[in-house]
Write a protein that holds these residues in place. Sequence first.
Motif, PDB file in Angstrom:
ATOM      1  N   GLY A  43       0.732  -1.215   0.050  1.00 42.13           N
ATOM      2  CA  GLY A  43      -0.129  -0.134  -0.108  1.00 42.13           C
ATOM      3  C   GLY A  43       0.740   1.445  -0.004  1.00 42.13           C
ATOM      4  O   GLY A  43       2.249   1.328   0.198  1.00 42.13           O
ATOM      5  N   PRO A  44       0.346   2.538  -0.205  1.00 42.21           N
ATOM      6  CA  PRO A  44       0.945   3.805  -0.087  1.00 42.21           C
ATOM      7  C   PRO A  44       1.551   3.778   1.075  1.00 42.21           C
ATOM      8  O   PRO A  44       1.027   3.857   2.398  1.00 42.21           O
ATOM      9  CB  PRO A  44      -0.120   4.789  -0.583  1.00 42.21           C
ATOM     10  CG  PRO A  44      -1.395   3.866  -1.085  1.00 42.21           C
ATOM     11  CD  PRO A  44      -1.167   2.629  -0.405  1.00 42.21           C
ATOM     12  N   ARG A  45       2.964   4.481   1.030  1.00 38.12           N
ATOM     13  CA  ARG A  45       3.599   4.511   2.449  1.00 38.12           C
ATOM     14  C   ARG A  45       3.065   5.562   3.307  1.00 38.12           C
ATOM     15  O   ARG A  45       2.960   5.398   4.515  1.00 38.12           O
ATOM     16  CB  ARG A  45       5.149   4.769   2.267  1.00 38.12           C
ATOM     17  CG  ARG A  45       5.999   3.613   1.790  1.00 38.12           C
ATOM     18  CD  ARG A  45       6.033   2.732   2.985  1.00 38.12           C
ATOM     19  NE  ARG A  45       6.881   1.424   2.541  1.00 38.12           N
ATOM     20  CZ  ARG A  45       6.947   0.519   3.411  1.00 38.12           C
ATOM     21  NH1 ARG A  45       6.317   0.093   4.355  1.00 38.12           N
ATOM     22  NH2 ARG A  45       7.649  -0.669   3.222  1.00 38.12           N
ATOM     23  N   LEU A  46       2.751   6.567   2.671  1.00 37.98           N
ATOM     24  CA  LEU A  46       1.862   7.631   3.366  1.00 37.98           C
ATOM     25  C   LEU A  46       0.642   7.174   4.032  1.00 37.98           C
ATOM     26  O   LEU A  46       0.319   7.728   5.205  1.00 37.98           O
ATOM     27  CB  LEU A  46       1.841   8.780   2.442  1.00 37.98           C
ATOM     28  CG  LEU A  46       3.021   9.720   2.084  1.00 37.98           C
ATOM     29  CD1 LEU A  46       2.379  10.610   1.073  1.00 37.98           C
ATOM     30  CD2 LEU A  46       3.552  10.319   3.233  1.00 37.98           C
ATOM     31  N   ALA A  47      -0.063   6.009   3.662  1.00 39.38           N
ATOM     32  CA  ALA A  47      -1.407   5.700   4.055  1.00 39.38           C
ATOM     33  C   ALA A  47      -1.005   5.038   5.282  1.00 39.38           C
ATOM     34  O   ALA A  47      -2.011   4.908   6.501  1.00 39.38           O
ATOM     35  CB  ALA A  47      -1.894   4.755   3.204  1.00 39.38           C
ATOM     36  N   ALA A  48       0.192   4.341   5.351  1.00 37.17           N
ATOM     37  CA  ALA A  48       0.514   3.734   6.671  1.00 37.17           C
ATOM     38  C   ALA A  48       0.758   4.518   7.833  1.00 37.17           C
ATOM     39  O   ALA A  48       0.627   4.138   9.216  1.00 37.17           O
ATOM     40  CB  ALA A  48       1.594   2.831   6.366  1.00 37.17           C
ATOM     41  N   LEU A  49       1.031   5.740   7.629  1.00 33.54           N
ATOM     42  CA  LEU A  49       1.510   6.827   8.809  1.00 33.54           C
ATOM     43  C   LEU A  49       0.295   7.428   9.322  1.00 33.54           C
ATOM     44  O   LEU A  49       0.212   7.473  10.692  1.00 33.54           O
ATOM     45  CB  LEU A  49       2.285   7.913   8.035  1.00 33.54           C
ATOM     46  CG  LEU A  49       3.834   7.528   7.519  1.00 33.54           C
ATOM     47  CD1 LEU A  49       4.320   8.645   6.886  1.00 33.54           C
ATOM     48  CD2 LEU A  49       4.489   7.005   8.694  1.00 33.54           C
ATOM     49  N   SER A  50      -0.874   7.724   8.523  1.00 33.00           N
ATOM     50  CA  SER A  50      -1.960   8.405   9.003  1.00 33.00           C
ATOM     51  C   SER A  50      -3.119   8.085   8.194  1.00 33.00           C
ATOM     52  O   SER A  50      -3.112   8.004   6.903  1.00 33.00           O
ATOM     53  CB  SER A  50      -1.777   9.964   9.130  1.00 33.00           C
ATOM     54  OG  SER A  50      -2.640  10.543   9.401  1.00 33.00           O
ATOM     55  N   ASN A  51      -4.481   8.229   8.643  1.00 34.76           N
ATOM     56  CA  ASN A  51      -5.466   8.158   7.754  1.00 34.76           C
ATOM     57  C   ASN A  51      -5.882   9.369   6.816  1.00 34.76           C
ATOM     58  O   ASN A  51      -6.743   9.613   6.084  1.00 34.76           O
ATOM     59  CB  ASN A  51      -6.888   8.095   8.712  1.00 34.76           C
ATOM     60  CG  ASN A  51      -7.112   6.836   9.274  1.00 34.76           C
ATOM     61  OD1 ASN A  51      -6.760   5.687   8.507  1.00 34.76           O
ATOM     62  ND2 ASN A  51      -7.868   6.392  10.209  1.00 34.76           N
ATOM     63  N   VAL A  52      -4.964  10.495   7.023  1.00 36.39           N
ATOM     64  CA  VAL A  52      -5.064  11.547   6.170  1.00 36.39           C
ATOM     65  C   VAL A  52      -4.881  11.218   5.004  1.00 36.39           C
ATOM     66  O   VAL A  52      -5.591  12.090   3.908  1.00 36.39           O
ATOM     67  CB  VAL A  52      -3.667  12.857   6.843  1.00 36.39           C
ATOM     68  CG1 VAL A  52      -3.796  13.938   5.724  1.00 36.39           C
ATOM     69  CG2 VAL A  52      -4.471  13.354   8.124  1.00 36.39           C
ATOM     70  N   TRP A  53      -4.111  10.445   4.584  1.00 32.59           N
ATOM     71  CA  TRP A  53      -3.980   9.904   3.145  1.00 32.59           C
ATOM     72  C   TRP A  53      -5.205   9.751   2.481  1.00 32.59           C
ATOM     73  O   TRP A  53      -5.640  10.351   1.394  1.00 32.59           O
ATOM     74  CB  TRP A  53      -2.876   8.764   3.090  1.00 32.59           C
ATOM     75  CG  TRP A  53      -2.662   8.491   1.663  1.00 32.59           C
ATOM     76  CD1 TRP A  53      -1.634   8.745   0.747  1.00 32.59           C
ATOM     77  CD2 TRP A  53      -3.330   7.420   0.939  1.00 32.59           C
ATOM     78  NE1 TRP A  53      -1.706   8.252  -0.647  1.00 32.59           N
ATOM     79  CE2 TRP A  53      -2.824   7.501  -0.408  1.00 32.59           C
ATOM     80  CE3 TRP A  53      -4.415   6.729   1.069  1.00 32.59           C
ATOM     81  CZ2 TRP A  53      -3.230   6.637  -1.599  1.00 32.59           C
ATOM     82  CZ3 TRP A  53      -5.001   5.707   0.095  1.00 32.59           C
ATOM     83  CH2 TRP A  53      -4.317   5.950  -1.223  1.00 32.59           C
TER      84      TRP A  53
END
Length: 530
Positions: A43-53
């Motif tokens: 999955g997108p790396r940014l998605a792993a950081l926060s639901n903001v993605w």
Amino acid sequence: MTIHAAFVSGIHVIAQVIAIGLLVPLLIAVYRVTFHPLARSPGPRLAALSNVWLARRVRDGRMFEVGKKIHKRYGPVVRVGPNEVWFDSREAFSAIYSAGSGIEKSDFYLATKLNKPEVDWRMNLHWPDTLDFLSEFDTRRYRLQRRLIGPTYQTTNIKKFEHAIDGVITQAIQKLKSLDGAEVDLKEWMHIIAVECLGAVVLSWSPGYIRNGTDGGTSAQSYLGWKRKSVFGLFPLVTKLSFFSKGVARRFSNLWGVTFTTPKNFKPFFTPVYQKSSKRITAALRVDKPPAKNTRKDLLADLIQLHQDRPEFTETYLRRLAVTNFGAGHETMCSALTSIVAMIGSHPGTAQQIRDELPPISTESGVVSHDDALRLRYTQACIKEAQRLHPVIGMSLSRRAPAEGLSLHGYYMPPGTTIGCNPVSLHRNPEISGPSPDEFLPGRWLGDAEVARAMERCNLTWGGGARMCPGRHLAEMVLYKVVPALIREFDIEILAMPKDEDVKYYFMAMLTGVRARFVPVGGGKGNVAS
């Protein structure tokens, strides 16, 4: 301690606080990307950081575009949030949505709740028993409610309201002919027909939309509400806090740009729906004198009778369901009608194939009966194919992984993980739908029987498993009758189809931006009785 020493000490404290403030988010980020149980999931790396993605894409209405592309890029398993995973496979569909799975709805549905909860001293939420099919977390309560209303919403009972739908269709066709082929917003007109059908079936009432040739902006306004709910649903903690503080909800809405105002002189149809249904229910349940004789033969009359026959179908249930028929139905019917008519109208030759199989006029109204409509194989295939490509739900129908967790495609989902299938993705999986899954090909429903069965089984058009939409039979009857009637009477010219990136999809999904002309077949000589 000297002033200088105190100053230096204060600076050190401030520096430590700042360091901790920077370090904690960094450690959380490292954990989520590297050590979290879902860290292996693609999955997108940014998605792993926060639901903001994901929330940014939801806010921008890009769920149609995301749904079409994300599994093609990452495969059957995609991590779209720190604790959320989407799937698009038969295996996942069966594991998550099968009637006996026992998997509960996720906290996303807190944002769609119709009532505020009570809170105990442990900060646990307790929801009132008011009948809220979409957002009900209590499985036992939900099953009881479904059993109570089941017979009333079955096709065998709903069919008796065909004449009411026929009347709406006749009026709509006459009005559309009077427009002389003028360009219209397809979604608005499908919303007009949907609300008028619901009004006729549920309350023997018309909001006057066909007469006025407009829905007064109610479809567009209610869709903005779904934009807001869809963003809030991705932040359950904020949603919970907003139950206790309107200020939290307001500030969060402003931050995300999902605040919207009601236009001046706006008249939502829910106000008269509530007033009319409430007045009839109150009159029917009066105990100080015999109830007035009910001469109306509509769905509300059936629900009032159900309450009188089955007291466990409480007055609270009765009043809520009277309005829920509209709240749950007007957008789903509108969405389905819009996509079906848009797909048929934008694919040359499709409408004529439908006309070729239509039976001769056999009813007083000139509208195809429900039973005859079920025999129209190609028409039914067109309806299913349009709903496959443009489902009424544009985001994952999310659930919560059970206490023992869940393993799919070699990945383990810990207890509490938000899991689900996005209908846009699932319905376009070539292993389910066959070749060319992005193309409108009604024949795929009429060819390989195994493919047709797979598409029927792995389908989220009306929800999944035990949480299937209770009003689907009413909605389907409207679709099955309206679509053949419009195609018989009109050459529907689709003047503008939006690009994928311009289609605004939220949790509730609409094929927005379609412009159309309804040109009478044969130069204006129609077949529906006037």
